[in-house]
Design a protein around this motif. Structure first.
Motif, short mmCIF file in Angstrom:
data_model
loop_
_atom_site.label_atom_id
_atom_site.label_comp_id
_atom_site.label_asym_id
_atom_site.label_seq_id
_atom_site.Cartn_x
_atom_site.Cartn_y
_atom_site.Cartn_z
N SER A 1 0.77 -1.08 -0.08
CA SER A 1 0.05 -0.12 -0.18
C SER A 1 0.80 1.27 -0.10
CB SER A 1 -0.81 0.06 1.35
OG SER A 1 -0.17 0.16 2.20
N GLN A 2 0.11 2.51 -0.49
CA GLN A 2 0.97 3.46 -0.64
C GLN A 2 1.33 4.26 1.09
OE1 GLN A 2 1.82 5.34 -3.47
NE2 GLN A 2 3.05 6.48 -1.90
N GLN A 3 0.39 3.76 1.55
CA GLN A 3 0.53 4.35 3.30
C GLN A 3 2.00 3.75 3.68
OE1 GLN A 3 -2.56 2.74 5.90
NE2 GLN A 3 -1.20 3.36 7.66
N ILE A 4 2.44 2.35 3.44
CA ILE A 4 3.57 1.87 3.86
C ILE A 4 4.74 2.27 3.11
CG2 ILE A 4 4.82 -0.34 4.02
CD1 ILE A 4 3.01 -0.27 5.91
N GLU A 5 4.53 2.71 1.89
CA GLU A 5 5.70 3.58 1.15
C GLU A 5 5.98 4.84 1.59
OE1 GLU A 5 7.16 1.94 -1.43
OE2 GLU A 5 5.81 0.65 -2.54
N ASP A 6 4.90 5.53 2.13
CA ASP A 6 5.08 6.65 2.61
C ASP A 6 5.91 6.46 4.14
OD1 ASP A 6 3.71 7.80 0.61
OD2 ASP A 6 1.83 8.12 1.80
N ARG A 7 5.42 5.73 4.85
CA ARG A 7 6.01 5.23 6.08
C ARG A 7 7.27 4.97 5.83
NH1 ARG A 7 8.26 3.29 10.15
NH2 ARG A 7 7.31 1.80 11.64
#
Lengths: 194, 194
Positions: free
Chosen positions: B115-121
DNA sequence: AAAATAATTGACTGACTAGTCAGTCTTATG
DNA sequence: CATAAGACTGACTAGTCAGTCAATTATTTT
């Protein structure tokens, strides 16, 4: 096989590429592929004995398509270096020209879903690239780098070049400059130090 | 979250990595993961709301593990070039040291399952690498190559180096020489022409 | 020790999977 | 036109999937 039948086979392969690229091959069912190709579920299995065989056919299709794109203008009489540069450049251009097919090919390459039989078959089709690298290596174009390492570096640089070109949506002269830059990195990096 | 609960969460992540690497993530069921981790199927969903969340956690786990391996000995006071060389070399060593985790990380990276969320993290965690590349670029170490292209080339060369090292099962001095050779190709290739 | 809370279980569900096959439709041949 | 051969269909099967939940067990609080 009749012409019509070959058409339908290609139709199924194209539909598969389309869906695989759109949704990932690990969750695209044969039922969806059949529907997308406009045939019944059973028809798919008249042309391919299993989903695995279909995946093999897709991989073969993509690689041959790439080869067909790369081959024209091959400068056989301008020396090994020019030949490698040509193949590298055309590969990069193919990737930018057919991003969906290129990306799917890369995914399948890493997936371990393609049978050894197809890998062998492809060795005959695109083995000339490996011979090319081996010749260049023997001519001392690559310094101490081994055959496999040279191949891996060539593939790695062209992939990086394509990915960046796609991310930035480069076209025209900017694209050509970018590709030249990528090739230059490979060429400068791999050449023997004096 | 208690210590025990965190243990079980890690236990599930480790089991997932194990099975994903062994059989490919697209045909490893949550039931098998649970069994392999020694818990019931329901328990998995107490710790991860969905399989997707589990995959995210696996990806995060692998990246942080890599970061932890790369970080020690970081030569912050020896200049940007030395820092990049250190990160590159340690990345290569991690890949050879943990081939299963490395290969799974590469597969997940290309899978569009994270997910994008994890990429951001992760950008927060390993963003220092990007800053490093940007600094090097501003110092003129990379010629005309753009930030993204430099990053892509660094990743591409290290990946090629790891893959060849694994294929040939290099160890000890032969491995160190190979890694040095890979780094040299990147460094020579990317440096500005005089 | 009793009660309350939290963690764990695994049988279960409905949706989906690759692949089958008896029957229908299309096409080629005499 | 009649007949045979082959292509095509889609409902069907046996099995797998991610995810649920009522019941059970473990832990903490009072």
């Amino acid at each position: 096989m009749t012409t019509k039948a070959r058409d339908k086979k290609n139709q199924l392969i194209e539909a598969t590429i389309d869906l695989f690229a759109k949704e990932g091959f690990w969750n695209t069912s044969t039922a969806r592929i059949s529907k997308h190709a406009g045939v019944a579920t059973g028809t798919l299995f008249n042309y391919f004995p299993s989903k695995e065989a279909l995946i093999d056919a897709v991989y073969l299709h993509l690689k041959l398509e790439m080869k067909a794109f790369i081959t024209p203008g091959y400068p056989a009489d301008e020396g090994t270096g020019a030949c490698i540069a040509h193949v590298w450049r055309r590969y990069a251009e193919w990737g930018v020209h057919s991003p969906v097919h290129y990306q799917l090919l890369e995914q399948l390459r890493l997936s371990n879903l393609v049978s050894q039989q197809i890998e062998d078959r492809l060795m005959e089709e695109i083995g000339f690239m490996h011979e090319l690298i081996e010749t260049a290596r023997q001519q001392g174009l690559f310094g101490e780098v081994s055959l496999e390492f040279a191949g891996a570096l060539i593939h790695a640089t062209v992939t990086a070049t394509i990915n960046v070109a796609l991310a930035h949506q480069l076209t025209g002269p900017a694209l050509q400059k970018h590709i030249a830059q990528g090739l230059s990195v490979l060429w400068t990096g791999i050449q023997p130090s004096k």
